[in-house]
Write a protein that holds these residues in place. Structure first.
Motif, PDB file in Angstrom:
ATOM      1  N   LEU A  71      25.226  43.274  37.957  1.00 25.10           N
ATOM      2  CA  LEU A  71      25.346  44.128  38.371  1.00 25.10           C
ATOM      3  C   LEU A  71      26.094  44.098  39.731  1.00 25.10           C
ATOM      4  O   LEU A  71      27.383  44.055  39.391  1.00 25.10           O
ATOM      5  CB  LEU A  71      24.109  44.995  39.652  1.00 25.10           C
ATOM      6  CG  LEU A  71      24.553  45.965  40.565  1.00 25.10           C
ATOM      7  CD1 LEU A  71      25.393  46.905  40.338  1.00 25.10           C
ATOM      8  CD2 LEU A  71      23.958  45.862  41.132  1.00 25.10           C
ATOM      9  N   PRO A  72      26.410  42.867  39.555  1.00 18.90           N
ATOM     10  CA  PRO A  72      27.962  42.077  40.465  1.00 18.90           C
ATOM     11  C   PRO A  72      28.777  42.008  40.367  1.00 18.90           C
ATOM     12  O   PRO A  72      29.896  42.080  40.844  1.00 18.90           O
ATOM     13  CB  PRO A  72      27.085  40.689  41.718  1.00 18.90           C
ATOM     14  CG  PRO A  72      25.540  41.068  40.663  1.00 18.90           C
ATOM     15  CD  PRO A  72      25.757  41.478  40.007  1.00 18.90           C
ATOM     16  N   GLY A  73      28.839  40.914  39.306  1.00 18.45           N
ATOM     17  CA  GLY A  73      29.396  41.398  37.874  1.00 18.45           C
ATOM     18  C   GLY A  73      31.013  42.298  38.104  1.00 18.45           C
ATOM     19  O   GLY A  73      32.211  42.443  37.943  1.00 18.45           O
ATOM     20  N   VAL A  74      30.027  43.536  37.553  1.00 18.07           N
ATOM     21  CA  VAL A  74      30.251  44.419  37.206  1.00 18.07           C
ATOM     22  C   VAL A  74      31.462  45.249  39.375  1.00 18.07           C
ATOM     23  O   VAL A  74      32.099  45.903  38.565  1.00 18.07           O
ATOM     24  CB  VAL A  74      29.893  45.479  36.745  1.00 18.07           C
ATOM     25  CG1 VAL A  74      30.368  47.016  36.284  1.00 18.07           C
ATOM     26  CG2 VAL A  74      29.323  44.961  35.304  1.00 18.07           C
ATOM     27  N   HIS A  78      35.682  45.689  39.343  1.00 15.48           N
ATOM     28  CA  HIS A  78      35.865  47.474  40.597  1.00 15.48           C
ATOM     29  C   HIS A  78      36.936  47.292  41.238  1.00 15.48           C
ATOM     30  O   HIS A  78      37.744  48.472  42.168  1.00 15.48           O
ATOM     31  CB  HIS A  78      35.222  48.303  39.923  1.00 15.48           C
ATOM     32  CG  HIS A  78      34.889  48.597  38.631  1.00 15.48           C
ATOM     33  ND1 HIS A  78      33.545  48.263  37.339  1.00 15.48           N
ATOM     34  CD2 HIS A  78      35.612  49.815  38.140  1.00 15.48           C
ATOM     35  CE1 HIS A  78      34.467  48.193  36.937  1.00 15.48           C
ATOM     36  NE2 HIS A  78      34.789  49.680  36.511  1.00 15.48           N
ATOM     37  N   THR A  79      36.824  45.535  42.438  1.00 19.42           N
ATOM     38  CA  THR A  79      37.434  46.165  43.514  1.00 19.42           C
ATOM     39  C   THR A  79      38.097  44.455  43.677  1.00 19.42           C
ATOM     40  O   THR A  79      37.529  43.209  43.373  1.00 19.42           O
ATOM     41  CB  THR A  79      36.151  46.418  44.356  1.00 19.42           C
ATOM     42  OG1 THR A  79      36.452  46.705  45.797  1.00 19.42           O
ATOM     43  CG2 THR A  79      34.753  45.765  44.031  1.00 19.42           C
ATOM     44  N   VAL A 103      25.905  33.872  38.606  1.00 15.88           N
ATOM     45  CA  VAL A 103      27.082  32.265  38.527  1.00 15.88           C
ATOM     46  C   VAL A 103      28.035  32.644  37.934  1.00 15.88           C
ATOM     47  O   VAL A 103      29.384  32.481  38.127  1.00 15.88           O
ATOM     48  CB  VAL A 103      25.872  31.720  37.816  1.00 15.88           C
ATOM     49  CG1 VAL A 103      25.830  30.968  37.748  1.00 15.88           C
ATOM     50  CG2 VAL A 103      26.759  30.879  39.648  1.00 15.88           C
ATOM     51  N   GLN A 104      28.293  32.663  36.184  1.00 15.78           N
ATOM     52  CA  GLN A 104      29.277  32.175  35.222  1.00 15.78           C
ATOM     53  C   GLN A 104      30.027  33.341  34.987  1.00 15.78           C
ATOM     54  O   GLN A 104      30.079  33.841  33.677  1.00 15.78           O
ATOM     55  CB  GLN A 104      28.233  32.058  33.694  1.00 15.78           C
ATOM     56  CG  GLN A 104      28.661  30.754  32.969  1.00 15.78           C
ATOM     57  CD  GLN A 104      29.270  29.583  33.778  1.00 15.78           C
ATOM     58  OE1 GLN A 104      28.856  29.617  34.336  1.00 15.78           O
ATOM     59  NE2 GLN A 104      30.357  29.322  33.335  1.00 15.78           N
ATOM     60  N   MET A 105      31.095  33.885  36.456  1.00 14.26           N
ATOM     61  CA  MET A 105      31.911  34.432  35.613  1.00 14.26           C
ATOM     62  C   MET A 105      33.473  34.113  35.273  1.00 14.26           C
ATOM     63  O   MET A 105      33.696  33.302  35.554  1.00 14.26           O
ATOM     64  CB  MET A 105      32.259  34.891  37.379  1.00 14.26           C
ATOM     65  CG  MET A 105      31.051  36.326  37.779  1.00 14.26           C
ATOM     66  SD  MET A 105      30.677  37.559  36.872  1.00 14.26           S
ATOM     67  CE  MET A 105      32.425  38.563  37.592  1.00 14.26           C
ATOM     68  N   PRO A 106      33.542  34.877  34.299  1.00 13.15           N
ATOM     69  CA  PRO A 106      35.389  34.533  34.411  1.00 13.15           C
ATOM     70  C   PRO A 106      36.128  34.019  34.829  1.00 13.15           C
ATOM     71  O   PRO A 106      36.122  34.524  36.193  1.00 13.15           O
ATOM     72  CB  PRO A 106      35.520  36.074  32.801  1.00 13.15           C
ATOM     73  CG  PRO A 106      34.946  36.987  33.603  1.00 13.15           C
ATOM     74  CD  PRO A 106      33.947  36.028  34.318  1.00 13.15           C
ATOM     75  N   ILE A 109      37.812  36.507  38.740  1.00 14.67           N
ATOM     76  CA  ILE A 109      36.725  37.509  38.793  1.00 14.67           C
ATOM     77  C   ILE A 109      35.513  37.027  39.161  1.00 14.67           C
ATOM     78  O   ILE A 109      34.628  36.707  39.113  1.00 14.67           O
ATOM     79  CB  ILE A 109      36.434  38.600  37.956  1.00 14.67           C
ATOM     80  CG1 ILE A 109      37.612  39.411  37.323  1.00 14.67           C
ATOM     81  CG2 ILE A 109      35.499  39.799  38.677  1.00 14.67           C
ATOM     82  CD1 ILE A 109      38.395  40.251  38.080  1.00 14.67           C
ATOM     83  N   PRO A 110      35.856  37.070  40.934  1.00 15.07           N
ATOM     84  CA  PRO A 110      34.367  35.267  41.710  1.00 15.07           C
ATOM     85  C   PRO A 110      33.379  36.400  42.528  1.00 15.07           C
ATOM     86  O   PRO A 110      33.464  37.663  42.440  1.00 15.07           O
ATOM     87  CB  PRO A 110      34.898  34.782  42.543  1.00 15.07           C
ATOM     88  CG  PRO A 110      36.545  35.710  42.865  1.00 15.07           C
ATOM     89  CD  PRO A 110      36.811  36.869  41.921  1.00 15.07           C
ATOM     90  N   VAL A 111      32.812  36.372  41.736  1.00 19.67           N
ATOM     91  CA  VAL A 111      31.516  36.587  42.664  1.00 19.67           C
ATOM     92  C   VAL A 111      30.283  35.410  43.794  1.00 19.67           C
ATOM     93  O   VAL A 111      30.054  34.017  43.057  1.00 19.67           O
ATOM     94  CB  VAL A 111      30.111  36.661  41.398  1.00 19.67           C
ATOM     95  CG1 VAL A 111      28.924  37.205  42.891  1.00 19.67           C
ATOM     96  CG2 VAL A 111      30.584  38.070  41.119  1.00 19.67           C
TER      97      VAL A 111
END
Ligand code: RP5
Length: 173
Positions: A71-74, A78-79, A103-106, A109-111
């Motif tokens: 959810l957080p990554g998707v 988009h924003t 945590v392991q985002m590419p 695209i940070p979260v």
């Protein structure tokens, strides 16, 4: 109607006992927020629709999910509104699956990933307030007061410990 500044999104109603901690903090700081259940997997179209509309109102988004917690990554995909992720325990794997999914985002695209469960949801609320405080000096003052009273509460606990006869680290040997 007051414009919500923070959007809290969770993958399921089973996440509410954790994610309500973010809402509690935002209420403490008088920050208007919106809270919604939307899933990256179960309601993909509605989620994208929500995020597209989000830029009209929100300055920070908080997203909590468990298991394969995309959810957080998707949302972040988009924003450009900053996204704070909260890992929730929801599977036989504990919350490690959720933590790693968030945590392991590419790169690109940070979260901003918080701690697992209630402390993470509470910190997500505080972190959102810190972001909003960057251009709201009064909110910064409130945050400094919040930290001061937190320190006072720890010192009170320390004093209580001493009154119960426990020796302090700095006490004479
Ligand atoms: C995730 O699946 C949700 O965020 C939740 O943590 C988990 C389990 O959801 P339910 O089966 O309880 O609806 O998408």
């Amino acid at each position: 109607m007051t414009k919500a500044l923070v959007g809290i999104i969770m993958g399921s109603d089973s996440d509410l006992p954790v994610m309500k901690e973010s809402a509690v903090v935002l209420e403490e700081f008088d920050i208007p927020y919106d809270i919604s259940i939307l899933s990256a997997h179960r309601t993909p179209d509605q989620l994208v629709d929500y995020v597209r509309k989000a830029k009209e109102s929100f300055e920070v988004l908080i997203a909590g999910a468990g298991g394969a917690a995309h959810l957080p990554g998707v949302i972040a995909a988009h924003t450009i509104i900053p996204v704070i992720g909260v890992p929730i325990e929801a599977s036989p794997l504990g919350a490690l699956d959720s933590l790693l999914s968030i945590v392991q985002m590419p790169s690109g695209i940070p979260v901003a990933t918080m701690a697992i469960a209630q402390s993470g949801a509470k910190n997500a609320g505080i972190y959102a307030v810190q972001i909003l405080a960057l251009n709201r000096p009064k909110l910064g003052d409130k945050l400094r007061e919040y930290r001061k009273s937190m320190a006072e509460s720890v010192m009170n606990k320390d004093n209580k410990l001493k009154t119960l006869g426990w020796k302090g680290y700095l006490a004479e040997k």
